[in-house]
Design a protein around this motif. Structure first.
Motif, PDB file in Angstrom:
ATOM      1  N   ARG A   1      52.773  38.260  43.673  1.00 34.31           N
ATOM      2  CA  ARG A   1      52.907  36.801  43.783  1.00 34.31           C
ATOM      3  C   ARG A   1      52.460  36.256  45.135  1.00 34.31           C
ATOM      4  O   ARG A   1      52.455  35.036  45.338  1.00 34.31           O
ATOM      5  CB  ARG A   1      54.351  36.388  43.516  1.00 34.31           C
ATOM      6  N   THR A   2      52.085  37.120  46.067  1.00 38.78           N
ATOM      7  CA  THR A   2      51.632  36.678  47.381  1.00 38.78           C
ATOM      8  C   THR A   2      50.328  35.900  47.242  1.00 38.78           C
ATOM      9  O   THR A   2      49.391  36.354  46.589  1.00 38.78           O
ATOM     10  CB  THR A   2      51.416  37.886  48.322  1.00 38.78           C
ATOM     11  N   GLU A   3      50.273  34.737  47.849  1.00 38.36           N
ATOM     12  CA  GLU A   3      49.071  33.901  47.810  1.00 38.36           C
ATOM     13  C   GLU A   3      47.991  34.518  48.707  1.00 38.36           C
ATOM     14  O   GLU A   3      48.248  34.792  49.888  1.00 38.36           O
ATOM     15  CB  GLU A   3      49.396  32.483  48.293  1.00 38.36           C
ATOM     16  N   ILE A   4      46.819  34.746  48.136  1.00 39.45           N
ATOM     17  CA  ILE A   4      45.690  35.270  48.910  1.00 39.45           C
ATOM     18  C   ILE A   4      44.420  34.499  48.561  1.00 39.45           C
ATOM     19  O   ILE A   4      44.323  33.874  47.512  1.00 39.45           O
ATOM     20  CB  ILE A   4      45.477  36.790  48.688  1.00 39.45           C
TER      21      ILE A   4
ATOM     22  N   THR B   1      43.137  42.618  33.952  1.00 37.82           N
ATOM     23  CA  THR B   1      44.074  41.997  33.013  1.00 37.82           C
ATOM     24  C   THR B   1      44.993  43.051  32.402  1.00 37.82           C
ATOM     25  O   THR B   1      46.199  42.830  32.270  1.00 37.82           O
ATOM     26  CB  THR B   1      43.315  41.226  31.912  1.00 37.82           C
ATOM     27  N   CYS B   2      44.445  44.209  32.055  1.00 43.47           N
ATOM     28  CA  CYS B   2      45.249  45.290  31.481  1.00 43.47           C
ATOM     29  C   CYS B   2      46.208  45.877  32.521  1.00 43.47           C
ATOM     30  O   CYS B   2      47.382  46.108  32.227  1.00 43.47           O
ATOM     31  CB  CYS B   2      44.350  46.393  30.934  1.00 43.47           C
ATOM     32  N   LYS B   3      45.706  46.121  33.727  1.00 43.73           N
ATOM     33  CA  LYS B   3      46.564  46.658  34.782  1.00 43.73           C
ATOM     34  C   LYS B   3      47.689  45.667  35.101  1.00 43.73           C
ATOM     35  O   LYS B   3      48.839  46.057  35.310  1.00 43.73           O
ATOM     36  CB  LYS B   3      45.752  46.971  36.041  1.00 43.73           C
ATOM     37  N   ASP B   4      47.356  44.377  35.100  1.00 45.44           N
ATOM     38  CA  ASP B   4      48.321  43.326  35.376  1.00 45.44           C
ATOM     39  C   ASP B   4      49.403  43.295  34.283  1.00 45.44           C
ATOM     40  O   ASP B   4      50.590  43.163  34.576  1.00 45.44           O
ATOM     41  CB  ASP B   4      47.608  41.975  35.460  1.00 45.44           C
ATOM     42  N   ARG B   5      48.998  43.428  33.052  1.00 44.89           N
ATOM     43  CA  ARG B   5      49.959  43.432  31.944  1.00 44.89           C
ATOM     44  C   ARG B   5      50.975  44.565  32.144  1.00 44.89           C
ATOM     45  O   ARG B   5      52.179  44.379  31.965  1.00 44.89           O
ATOM     46  CB  ARG B   5      49.233  43.587  30.612  1.00 44.89           C
TER      47      ARG B   5
ATOM     48  N   THR C   1      43.979  29.362  47.847  1.00 48.15           N
ATOM     49  CA  THR C   1      44.620  30.641  47.558  1.00 48.15           C
ATOM     50  C   THR C   1      45.253  30.598  46.165  1.00 48.15           C
ATOM     51  O   THR C   1      45.521  29.518  45.635  1.00 48.15           O
ATOM     52  CB  THR C   1      45.716  30.989  48.588  1.00 48.15           C
ATOM     53  N   VAL C   2      45.482  31.781  45.617  1.00 48.89           N
ATOM     54  CA  VAL C   2      46.185  31.941  44.349  1.00 48.89           C
ATOM     55  C   VAL C   2      47.073  33.174  44.470  1.00 48.89           C
ATOM     56  O   VAL C   2      46.845  34.026  45.333  1.00 48.89           O
ATOM     57  CB  VAL C   2      45.215  32.112  43.145  1.00 48.89           C
ATOM     58  N   PRO C   3      48.076  33.311  43.589  1.00 47.12           N
ATOM     59  CA  PRO C   3      48.853  34.558  43.603  1.00 47.12           C
ATOM     60  C   PRO C   3      47.912  35.744  43.386  1.00 47.12           C
ATOM     61  O   PRO C   3      46.974  35.673  42.580  1.00 47.12           O
ATOM     62  CB  PRO C   3      49.805  34.383  42.420  1.00 47.12           C
ATOM     63  N   ALA C   4      48.154  36.820  44.100  1.00 43.91           N
ATOM     64  CA  ALA C   4      47.254  37.981  44.071  1.00 43.91           C
ATOM     65  C   ALA C   4      46.909  38.420  42.653  1.00 43.91           C
ATOM     66  O   ALA C   4      45.751  38.697  42.347  1.00 43.91           O
ATOM     67  CB  ALA C   4      47.874  39.137  44.850  1.00 43.91           C
ATOM     68  N   ARG C   5      47.882  38.462  41.764  1.00 50.64           N
ATOM     69  CA  ARG C   5      47.619  38.947  40.400  1.00 50.64           C
ATOM     70  C   ARG C   5      46.664  38.047  39.638  1.00 50.64           C
ATOM     71  O   ARG C   5      46.049  38.468  38.666  1.00 50.64           O
ATOM     72  CB  ARG C   5      48.909  39.142  39.618  1.00 50.64           C
ATOM     73  N   GLU C   6      46.510  36.804  40.080  1.00 51.99           N
ATOM     74  CA  GLU C   6      45.626  35.855  39.404  1.00 51.99           C
ATOM     75  C   GLU C   6      44.219  35.818  39.991  1.00 51.99           C
ATOM     76  O   GLU C   6      43.317  35.234  39.397  1.00 51.99           O
ATOM     77  CB  GLU C   6      46.226  34.450  39.434  1.00 51.99           C
ATOM     78  N   LEU C   7      44.021  36.418  41.161  1.00 60.33           N
ATOM     79  CA  LEU C   7      42.710  36.365  41.810  1.00 60.33           C
ATOM     80  C   LEU C   7      41.657  37.159  41.047  1.00 60.33           C
ATOM     81  O   LEU C   7      40.519  36.728  40.901  1.00 60.33           O
ATOM     82  CB  LEU C   7      42.802  36.890  43.248  1.00 60.33           C
TER      83      LEU C   7
END
Length: 169
Positions: free
Chosen positions: A62-65, A37-41, A24-30
């Motif tokens: 930050r939730t791991e998914i 990347t733009c939406k995340d910024r 798993t990784v934090p949701a924003r990193e999946l």
């Protein structure tokens, strides 16, 4: 006057990291696309930041998914309506608990559209800049909008500066 408290909710993306089974990784990193990347910024400059996932519903960034292969575009209309209701219910709780003035929804018409029937139940102003901004005429312009620091919630003094208000909670 204090700046508004803004929660940003972005749609998930089809392109994802290639994770091992059970990893798993934090949701924003999946999500790995340049659009995400733009939406995340943009989301990281908000007071609250969530992702609307076709698989997991509304998740904190930050939730791991784990990796998944699901999109609203491949679901039945009935399933999309149920997903929209569930996400809106969770979002209503997040907005109330966080005392947010506005929620900015950034995503495709499919994802944002699934939430439209529930806007009036949300206890904050609802903004959909990718659907309502005259500047955003496609994904490229949407990415440009997200990257413009003048649009970031931390840099605005009123909800009206973010975009057209669709409904008031």
């Amino acid at each position: 006057m204090n700046r508004p408290r803004v929660c940003t909710v972005v749609s998930c993306g089809e392109s994802k990291q290639d994770l091992d089974a059970g990893e798993t990784v934090p949701a924003r990193e999946l999500y790995s696309s340049s659009v995400h990347t733009c939406k995340d910024r943009y989301g990281r400059h908000s007071d609250g930041y969530y992702i609307m996932s076709a698989e997991y519903g509304l998740v904190h960034h930050r939730t791991e998914i784990a990796e998944y292969d699901r999109t609203l575009d491949n679901m039945t209309d009935t399933r999309v309506r149920a997903w929209g209701r569930d996400v809106a219910d969770d979002l209503r709780d997040v907005l109330a608990e966080g005392d947010f003035d506005a929620v900015v929804l950034i995503g495709s018409e499919t994802y944002v559209g699934a939430l439209v029937p529930h806007f009036e139940r949300l206890p904050a102003d609802v903004l959909t800049p990718w659907q309502t901004s005259e500047f955003v005429t496609g994904v490229g312009r949407g990415m440009s909008w997200c990257n413009d620091e003048l649009n970031w919630p931390e840099n605005v003094s009123s909800v009206d500066e973010i975009g057209e208000v669709v409904s008031e909670g």
